[in-house]
Design an enzyme around this catalytic site. Structure first.
Site, short mmCIF file in Angstrom:
data_model
loop_
_atom_site.label_atom_id
_atom_site.label_comp_id
_atom_site.label_asym_id
_atom_site.label_seq_id
_atom_site.Cartn_x
_atom_site.Cartn_y
_atom_site.Cartn_z
N LYS A 125 3.65 -1.55 1.28
CA LYS A 125 2.63 -2.31 0.55
C LYS A 125 3.25 -3.63 0.14
O LYS A 125 4.47 -3.74 0.00
CB LYS A 125 2.21 -1.55 -0.72
CG LYS A 125 0.88 -2.00 -1.29
CD LYS A 125 -0.25 -1.30 -0.59
CE LYS A 125 -1.60 -1.82 -1.02
NZ LYS A 125 -2.68 -0.93 -0.52
N ASP A 165 -6.20 -5.56 0.71
CA ASP A 165 -6.33 -4.68 -0.46
C ASP A 165 -7.05 -5.55 -1.49
O ASP A 165 -7.73 -6.53 -1.11
CB ASP A 165 -4.96 -4.20 -0.96
CG ASP A 165 -5.07 -3.03 -1.96
OD1 ASP A 165 -5.25 -1.89 -1.53
OD2 ASP A 165 -5.00 -3.27 -3.18
#
Ligand code: NDP
Ligand code: 2IT
Length: 444
Positions: A125, A165
């Site tokens: 991430k 995201d």
């Protein structure tokens, strides 16, 4: 002291200022006891000590010049947590709340989520404390170009493939892709969520929201239920929330409320999703401007109050820890039968415990929202083959993947003594594949 408790103590000592990461690590490790009983060799190989330590963490300066000629500096992150089962894969989040603890928790969850998809993708991430809200397209482009000017050396189609995201959608992915291509001078699927004209997959935009609904449908089936005429509350009004709303409505549900970080709109007869989509996706408005004033839809100021509304199904699709003990109690008291986590870690451990104790069907994020990253992996497959599949082909693959994830979680929960607890099932099923791969590859 048990092996798991010992490793958890190390995690707590080593990461004292990262509550989100500690919350995620604790929640996972506490359910893995039966795995180590079954596989004592994993303890010998130090699988858990290695599993909780990211393979690599990159933190970098992102300087850019705003529309007024002023120099701005943000901080960029990429945590490459685990590559045992495939190249690093996971989104980028641009939001002022981003710091290393948030990125680490998301990357950690991503390892297990990606494993559950059954596809070969590792966990990562990234992101930045940059806030795209209120910035011009030019400023967003400048920021993205600067961000990629450092990130490019750490990513690649077979190495690490970021995606969107919170705060990172089609616009940002486009700017990031353009800069990567310019610097590296290669045309490769280094990002997913790309536009259709330059290697994107049909359905990626819809995938997380649709996948969530396919997963919840499977949960409902287990109790002979479905979406028909169910009143549904959805928090957020971003990518995940919008497409969850559209698919749930298509299946006969009534979306009575949606929110943003300021407030929520509410209509017992169903809010108009197309108006929300137009306002949010195209015009980048606030939710209070996303309904037609001559309808019975009303706006209320506190977004947290959305969970006080009486509903059958709750779909938190905004941010972490938005449903705590009080919100969970209100949902249970109001007769909610199912909760599906569209966001990552939107329910606190206490809230989850209450749902499971009260027989509320609970779909944990790493399983229920895995449709997004699964479709990203399908985008990678199409890029490698230099082909593109139809919307229906991708949608059918996604449906199968979500069903498989549901059955994997459900079966693991029964086999390992957690019947009715899909969170434990998801943790165990996701972990088993990663642990097996780590064990086979030796101490690396
Ligand atoms: P978007 O940026 O498209 O939308 C985010 C939505 O959540 C907005 O409505 C935003 O409101 C709201 N929100 C964000 N932060 C907060 C906060 N701190 N408090 C209240 N509301 C907040 O993001 P996505 O829809 O992509 O992501 C939503 C969630 O889903 C995240 O948890 C993300 O990690 C998760 N997710 C996303 C996937 C994807 O493919 N995009 C895949 C799997 C999970 P506002 O505009 O006011 O900030
Ligand atoms: O949390 C997530 O799974 C995502 N933001 C999607 C990641 C991806 O690589 O598509």
């Amino acid at each position: 002291m048990s092996y798991i408790k010992r490793v958890l103590d190390i995690v707590i000592k080593k990461n004292p200022n990262e509550p989100e990461f500690l919350q995620a690590a604790t929640e996972v490790l506490e359910t893995l006891e039966p795995v180590f009983e079954e596989h004592p060799e994993y303890q010998k190989a130090g699988i858990l000590e290695r599993f909780v330590e990211p393979e690599r963490q990159i933190i970098f300066r992102v300087p850019w010049i705003d529309d007024y000629g002023k120099v701005q500096v943000n901080r960029g992150y990429r945590v490459q947590f685990n590559s045992a089962i495939g190249p690093y894969k996971g989104g980028l989040r641009f939001h002022p709340s981003v710091y290393i603890g948030v990125i680490k928790f998301l990357a950690f969850e991503q390892i297990l989520k990606n494993s559950l998809t059954g596809l070969s993708i590792g966990g990562a991430k990234g992101g930045s404390d940059f806030d795209p809200k209120g910035k011009s397209d030019n400023e967003v482009m400048k920021f993205c170009q600067s961000f990629m000017t450092e990130l490019y050396r750490h990513v690649g189609a077979d190495l690490d493939v970021p995606a969107g995201d919170i705060g990172v959608g089609a616009r940002e992915i486009g700017y990031l892709y353009g800069q990567y291509k310019r610097i590296k001078n290669v045309y490769e699927g280094v990002l997913t969520g790309k536009g259709l004209s330059y290697g994107g997959s049909l359905m990626r935009t819809e995938a997380t929201g649709y996948g969530l609904i396919y997963f919840v449908e499977e949960m409902l089936k287990s109790k002979n239920e479905n979406f028909k005429n169910k009143k549904i509350v959805i928090s957020g009004s971003g990518n995940v929330a919008i497409y969850a709303a559209k698919k749930a409505k298509e299946m006969g549900g009534i979306i009575i409320a949606m929110s943003d970080s300021n407030g929520y709109i509410h209509n017992e007869d169903g809010i108009d999703i197309d108006t929300v989509q137009q306002g949010k996706e195209i015009e980048r408005k606030r939710i209070k401007e996303c309904y037609l004033p001559n309808t019975s839809t009303k706006y209320a100021d506190n977004c947290k109050d959305i969970w006080q509304l009486k509903c059958d199904i709750a779909l938190p699709c905004a941010a972490e820890n938005e449903i705590g003990e009080n919100e969970a109690k209100a949902l249970i008291k109001n007769g909610c039968i199912a909760v599906g986590e569209g966001a990552n870690m939107p329910c606190t451990p206490k809230a989850i415990e209450l749902f499971i104790k009260n027989n509320v069907l609970f779909g944990p994020a790493k399983a229920a929202n895995a449709g997004g990253v699964a479709t990203s992996a399908l985008e990678m497959q199409q890029n490698s083959m230099r082909t593109s599949w139809t919307f229906e082909e991708v949608d059918n693959k996604l449906k199968n993947i979500m069903k498989n994830i549901y059955y994997k979680c459900s079966q693991a929960s029964e086999k390992y003594g957690f019947k009715g607890n899909l969170l434990a099932g998801a943790n165990i099923a996701g972990f088993l594949k990663v642990a097996e791969a780590m064990y086979a590859q030796g101490v690396v």
